[in-house]
Enzyme design. Structure first.
Site, mmCIF file in Angstrom:
data_model
loop_
_atom_site.group_PDB
_atom_site.id
_atom_site.type_symbol
_atom_site.label_atom_id
_atom_site.label_comp_id
_atom_site.label_asym_id
_atom_site.label_seq_id
_atom_site.Cartn_x
_atom_site.Cartn_y
_atom_site.Cartn_z
ATOM 1 N N ASP A 84 0.839 -1.207 0.000
ATOM 2 C CA ASP A 84 0.000 0.000 0.000
ATOM 3 C C ASP A 84 0.865 1.246 0.000
ATOM 4 O OD1 ASP A 84 0.828 -0.621 2.705
ATOM 5 O OD2 ASP A 84 -0.564 0.910 3.400
ATOM 6 N N GLU A 179 0.387 -1.154 5.642
ATOM 7 C CA GLU A 179 1.448 -0.697 6.545
ATOM 8 C C GLU A 179 1.250 0.770 6.869
ATOM 9 O OE1 GLU A 179 5.371 1.044 7.715
ATOM 10 O OE2 GLU A 179 4.080 1.589 6.042
HETATM 11 ZN ZN LIG Z 1 6.972 1.842 3.871
#
Ligand SMILES: [Zn+2]
Length: 425
Positions: A84, A179
């Site tokens: 992401d 993340e």
């Molecule tokens: Zn990263």
């Protein structure tokens, strides 16, 4: 031909796909864009001929296995990246390539030159004389964080598959979501991943490595006021906004992000919504040192307790939730993963730059789940915005380092066997 012919084409292809995570979503992954991208990666891993390629149900991570070539029992090493991208425009990402950068020119990002990469503003540019830089077109982020990591791991794996003469243990690959919104690693399945040690390839510029992170907590403060007409307020009104300001004022004045650096911790207020009747405040609490971290939480709660005592009733409610801990506590018990990565960098002429990260990494959570996971560089500069860029030469070095780590774990075992044999009487 380039040593890793798929590295840059893969990166450019991945970068163009919008995989921005969604902080307001409760699904895993947080956006269908991520699911689509992970499925694409899964197919890529299958097509490459990796084994046991599958999506882990609880985490949505895609896992894959590259079988060992060493005959001896070598530790299984994992490499992890997140797919992401950060909270910044990610629609229609058009990476631009600047070949043989001279280390001093101003790079125009958009046609008009409204946004530029200027070495006077971004001194890091001066390091990249002679490099090929990949930049944005000024309207989006680039997503080198962390599609560089994804492309680098894929290239390293491809290289090992093309060179079966290189001795290595079993290699595990993990690509995961979310993340950037801090939730991706919460459901990481250490058992299914099956590694003895792992690295997130999610760090910044050449040579960066982190094995210390903050200890982190999120804290909410909820304040109950008593709202009456201001004309008749004396001795009756309790203004929840004022109480909130008093609470904040009781925290150490210098322990704020904008006044701290290196290993200094802080309290950071990031939301304040108030009325006379009711006020809500939101903080994060950070410290590298566990004892100081615990002391910070006690202080935070203690201020509320004291104020409640002074009011003679519970008006201030504090809720503190730990988010992650400093992985240094885990790594220091056995620093081998850091030592190996350090040696790997030196072996390919990269100067290691090890520093405590003022944040967390997916590895902070994964390490506490029992899998030590330091973070190594993926190459990006100016991450999370339109000025993000990455050097092709740094990405090549990152692949070199991954390969070297895999080799060193094998050499360590093979070398030990040899020396045991020699001194075996
Ligand atoms: Zn990263």
């Amino acid at each position: 031909m380039s040593k890793y012919p798929e590295l840059i084409p893969n990166f450019l292809k991945f970068a163009k796909i919008n995989t921005r995570s969604d902080p307001n979503s409760t699904t895993v992954p947080s956006s269908p864009r991520e699911t689509e991208f992970l499925n694409m990666l899964k197919q890529t891993l299958i097509d490459m001929g990796l084994e046991n390629v599958h999506t882990n149900d609880q985490s949505a991570y895609v896992f894959a296995t590259l079988p060992a070539t060493a005959e001896q029992a070598v530790p299984t090493v994992g490499f992890i990246s997140h797919i992401d991208t950060a909270d910044f425009n990610s629609e229609n990402i058009q990476p631009k390539i600047v070949e043989n950068y001279d280390g001093q020119s101003v790079i125009k990002l958009d046609e008009k030159g409204e946004y530029t990469l200027d070495p006077k503003v971004f001194a890091s540019l001066k390091k990249y004389k002679g490099d090929t830089l990949i930049t944005t077109d000024g309207s989006t982020l680039l997503g080198s964080d962390d599609k560089s990591g994804v492309a680098e791991i894929l290239s390293a794996v491809k290289y090992l598959m093309d060179h079966p003469e290189i001795k290595h243990g079993t290699i595990k690959i993990g690509f995961g979501p979310d993340e950037e919104i801090g939730t991706g690693a919460d459901r990481f399945d250490v058992k299914d991943f099956g590694a003895d040690v792992a690295y997130t390839v999610d760090g910044g510029p050449l040579g960066d490595m982190n094995y210390e992170t903050f200890n982190a907590a999120d804290a909410k403060v909820s304040i109950k006021g008593t709202d009456v007409h201001p004309a008749e307020a004396k001795g009756i009104m309790v203004n929840a906004i004022q109480v909130g300001m008093d609470f904040h004022g009781a925290l150490p004045d210098f322990d704020r992000p904008e006044k701290t650096e290196d290993r200094e911790g802080f309290f950071h207020i990031y939301d304040f919504k108030g009325s006379v009747d009711h006020t809500e405040m939101a903080y994060i609490i950070r410290d590298h040192d566990r004892d100081r971290f615990e002391a910070r939480k006690r202080l935070f709660q203690g201020i509320a307790d004291q104020m409640n005592t002074d009011f003679g009733e519970d008006r201030i409610k504090v809720t503190i939730k730990d988010q992650y801990y400093n992985m240094g506590e885990i790594i220091e018990k056995d620093p081998t993963p850091v030592k190996i990565a350090e040696q790997a960098m030196k072996n390919v002429d990269v100067k290691p730059h090890i520093f405590p990260v003022r944040g967390g990494t997916d590895g902070s959570k994964i390490s506490y789940m029992g899998l030590p996971t330091p973070n190594i560089f993926a190459g990006g500069e100016n991450m999370h915005g339109r000025f993000e860029y990455v050097s092709e030469q740094t990405m090549v070095k990152a692949v070199d380092v991954i390969l070297e780590i895999a080799k060193l774990y094998a050499e360590k075992v093979i070398g030990q066997k040899r020396s045991n044999y020699c001194s075996g009487h």
